[in-house]
Design a protein around this motif. Structure first.
Motif, mmCIF file in Angstrom:
data_model
loop_
_atom_site.group_PDB
_atom_site.id
_atom_site.type_symbol
_atom_site.label_atom_id
_atom_site.label_comp_id
_atom_site.label_asym_id
_atom_site.label_seq_id
_atom_site.Cartn_x
_atom_site.Cartn_y
_atom_site.Cartn_z
ATOM 1 N N VAL A 42 33.183 42.728 46.871
ATOM 2 C CA VAL A 42 34.328 43.272 46.139
ATOM 3 C C VAL A 42 35.304 43.920 47.113
ATOM 4 O O VAL A 42 36.520 43.745 47.004
ATOM 5 C CB VAL A 42 33.863 44.280 45.061
ATOM 6 C CG1 VAL A 42 35.033 45.047 44.491
ATOM 7 C CG2 VAL A 42 33.107 43.561 43.960
ATOM 8 N N ARG A 43 34.779 44.669 48.081
ATOM 9 C CA ARG A 43 35.642 45.325 49.070
ATOM 10 C C ARG A 43 36.432 44.291 49.866
ATOM 11 O O ARG A 43 37.632 44.451 50.109
ATOM 12 C CB ARG A 43 34.804 46.180 50.007
ATOM 13 C CG ARG A 43 35.662 46.981 50.985
ATOM 14 C CD ARG A 43 34.851 47.863 51.907
ATOM 15 N NE ARG A 43 34.116 48.863 51.141
ATOM 16 C CZ ARG A 43 32.819 49.094 51.266
ATOM 17 N NH1 ARG A 43 32.097 48.420 52.132
ATOM 18 N NH2 ARG A 43 32.222 50.019 50.541
ATOM 19 N N GLN A 44 35.781 43.192 50.263
ATOM 20 C CA GLN A 44 36.474 42.144 51.012
ATOM 21 C C GLN A 44 37.564 41.491 50.170
ATOM 22 O O GLN A 44 38.657 41.208 50.668
ATOM 23 C CB GLN A 44 35.481 41.085 51.484
ATOM 24 C CG GLN A 44 34.586 41.550 52.605
ATOM 25 C CD GLN A 44 33.526 40.523 52.967
ATOM 26 O OE1 GLN A 44 33.384 39.496 52.307
ATOM 27 N NE2 GLN A 44 32.754 40.795 54.020
ATOM 28 N N GLN A 45 37.294 41.268 48.889
ATOM 29 C CA GLN A 45 38.297 40.668 48.012
ATOM 30 C C GLN A 45 39.495 41.598 47.842
ATOM 31 O O GLN A 45 40.648 41.153 47.826
ATOM 32 C CB GLN A 45 37.686 40.341 46.648
ATOM 33 C CG GLN A 45 36.730 39.180 46.683
ATOM 34 C CD GLN A 45 36.039 38.948 45.346
ATOM 35 O OE1 GLN A 45 36.186 39.744 44.420
ATOM 36 N NE2 GLN A 45 35.271 37.878 45.249
ATOM 37 N N GLN A 46 39.231 42.900 47.714
ATOM 38 C CA GLN A 46 40.319 43.860 47.572
ATOM 39 C C GLN A 46 41.160 43.929 48.849
ATOM 40 O O GLN A 46 42.387 43.989 48.784
ATOM 41 C CB GLN A 46 39.762 45.248 47.238
ATOM 42 C CG GLN A 46 39.225 45.357 45.841
ATOM 43 C CD GLN A 46 38.583 46.714 45.574
ATOM 44 O OE1 GLN A 46 38.286 47.466 46.498
ATOM 45 N NE2 GLN A 46 38.379 47.012 44.306
ATOM 46 N N GLU A 47 40.507 43.924 50.009
ATOM 47 C CA GLU A 47 41.237 43.953 51.268
ATOM 48 C C GLU A 47 42.096 42.704 51.430
ATOM 49 O O GLU A 47 43.238 42.777 51.879
ATOM 50 C CB GLU A 47 40.270 44.091 52.442
ATOM 51 C CG GLU A 47 39.620 45.456 52.539
ATOM 52 C CD GLU A 47 38.535 45.526 53.600
ATOM 53 O OE1 GLU A 47 38.242 44.488 54.235
ATOM 54 O OE2 GLU A 47 37.980 46.623 53.791
ATOM 55 N N GLU A 48 41.557 41.539 51.050
ATOM 56 C CA GLU A 48 42.317 40.286 51.137
ATOM 57 C C GLU A 48 43.519 40.329 50.204
ATOM 58 O O GLU A 48 44.619 39.911 50.575
ATOM 59 C CB GLU A 48 41.417 39.103 50.789
ATOM 60 C CG GLU A 48 42.101 37.754 50.873
ATOM 61 C CD GLU A 48 42.493 37.394 52.296
ATOM 62 O OE1 GLU A 48 43.477 36.651 52.451
ATOM 63 O OE2 GLU A 48 41.831 37.847 53.238
ATOM 64 N N ALA A 49 43.340 40.863 48.994
ATOM 65 C CA ALA A 49 44.447 40.968 48.054
ATOM 66 C C ALA A 49 45.522 41.915 48.587
ATOM 67 O O ALA A 49 46.729 41.651 48.452
ATOM 68 C CB ALA A 49 43.946 41.445 46.696
ATOM 69 N N LEU A 50 45.115 43.014 49.211
ATOM 70 C CA LEU A 50 46.085 43.947 49.785
ATOM 71 C C LEU A 50 46.842 43.311 50.950
ATOM 72 O O LEU A 50 48.054 43.505 51.086
ATOM 73 C CB LEU A 50 45.385 45.221 50.260
ATOM 74 C CG LEU A 50 44.974 46.207 49.175
ATOM 75 C CD1 LEU A 50 44.161 47.349 49.775
ATOM 76 C CD2 LEU A 50 46.194 46.749 48.458
ATOM 77 N N ARG A 51 46.138 42.528 51.783
ATOM 78 C CA ARG A 51 46.804 41.847 52.890
ATOM 79 C C ARG A 51 47.840 40.859 52.377
ATOM 80 O O ARG A 51 48.942 40.767 52.900
ATOM 81 C CB ARG A 51 45.779 41.115 53.763
ATOM 82 C CG ARG A 51 45.257 41.970 54.888
ATOM 83 C CD ARG A 51 44.453 41.146 55.878
ATOM 84 N NE ARG A 51 43.088 41.652 55.814
ATOM 85 C CZ ARG A 51 42.020 40.960 55.480
ATOM 86 N NH1 ARG A 51 42.102 39.681 55.233
ATOM 87 N NH2 ARG A 51 40.843 41.528 55.411
ATOM 88 N N GLN A 52 47.494 40.113 51.346
ATOM 89 C CA GLN A 52 48.433 39.144 50.787
ATOM 90 C C GLN A 52 49.619 39.853 50.152
ATOM 91 O O GLN A 52 50.747 39.389 50.245
ATOM 92 C CB GLN A 52 47.735 38.260 49.757
ATOM 93 C CG GLN A 52 46.791 37.256 50.368
ATOM 94 C CD GLN A 52 46.103 36.405 49.313
ATOM 95 O OE1 GLN A 52 46.277 36.627 48.126
ATOM 96 N NE2 GLN A 52 45.310 35.438 49.748
ATOM 97 N N LYS A 53 49.360 40.969 49.522
ATOM 98 C CA LYS A 53 50.433 41.706 48.869
ATOM 99 C C LYS A 53 51.398 42.288 49.898
ATOM 100 O O LYS A 53 52.605 42.296 49.693
ATOM 101 C CB LYS A 53 49.842 42.833 48.015
ATOM 102 C CG LYS A 53 50.850 43.571 47.186
ATOM 103 C CD LYS A 53 50.186 44.600 46.306
ATOM 104 C CE LYS A 53 51.222 45.329 45.470
ATOM 105 N NZ LYS A 53 50.610 46.361 44.633
ATOM 106 N N LYS A 54 50.874 42.750 51.038
ATOM 107 C CA LYS A 54 51.720 43.337 52.073
ATOM 108 C C LYS A 54 52.571 42.280 52.771
ATOM 109 O O LYS A 54 53.667 42.576 53.223
ATOM 110 C CB LYS A 54 50.854 44.072 53.102
ATOM 111 C CG LYS A 54 50.280 45.359 52.577
ATOM 112 C CD LYS A 54 49.438 46.058 53.634
ATOM 113 C CE LYS A 54 48.816 47.323 53.073
ATOM 114 N NZ LYS A 54 47.965 48.005 54.060
#
Length: 87
Positions: A42-54
């Protein structure tokens, strides 16, 4: 006869308490590893989503398109049946 009944009850109670004690030790150990694994995913998915959003600018839209695969039917797959809706 009564001795056999008492012996049976004693065996059942012993098994119950052994399972209860072992369950309190083993189950948290097994679930702990599972919870850590899921938490990391879950943490990895959230980090990936934040990277894409940035990386996206405001108002930018990205569409991920994957073309549909064509369905191939052979001669032996069945017959075509014409469908007509009746009201």
């Amino acid at each position: 006869m009564i001795v056999g009944l008492i012996k049976t009850i004693f065996i059942i109670l012993t098994i119950y308490f052994v399972v209860k004690v072992v369950g309190r030790i083993v189950i948290p150990f097994l679930l702990g590893g599972f919870v850590k694994k899921v938490n990391n995913q879950v943490r990895q998915q959230q980090e990936e989503a934040l990277r894409q959003k940035k990386t996206k600018k405001d108002g930018e839209v990205t569409v991920n398109y994957s073309p549909k695969k064509e369905k191939n039917f052979g001669k032996d797959d069945g017959d075509y049946v014409d469908f007509e809706e009746i009201k």
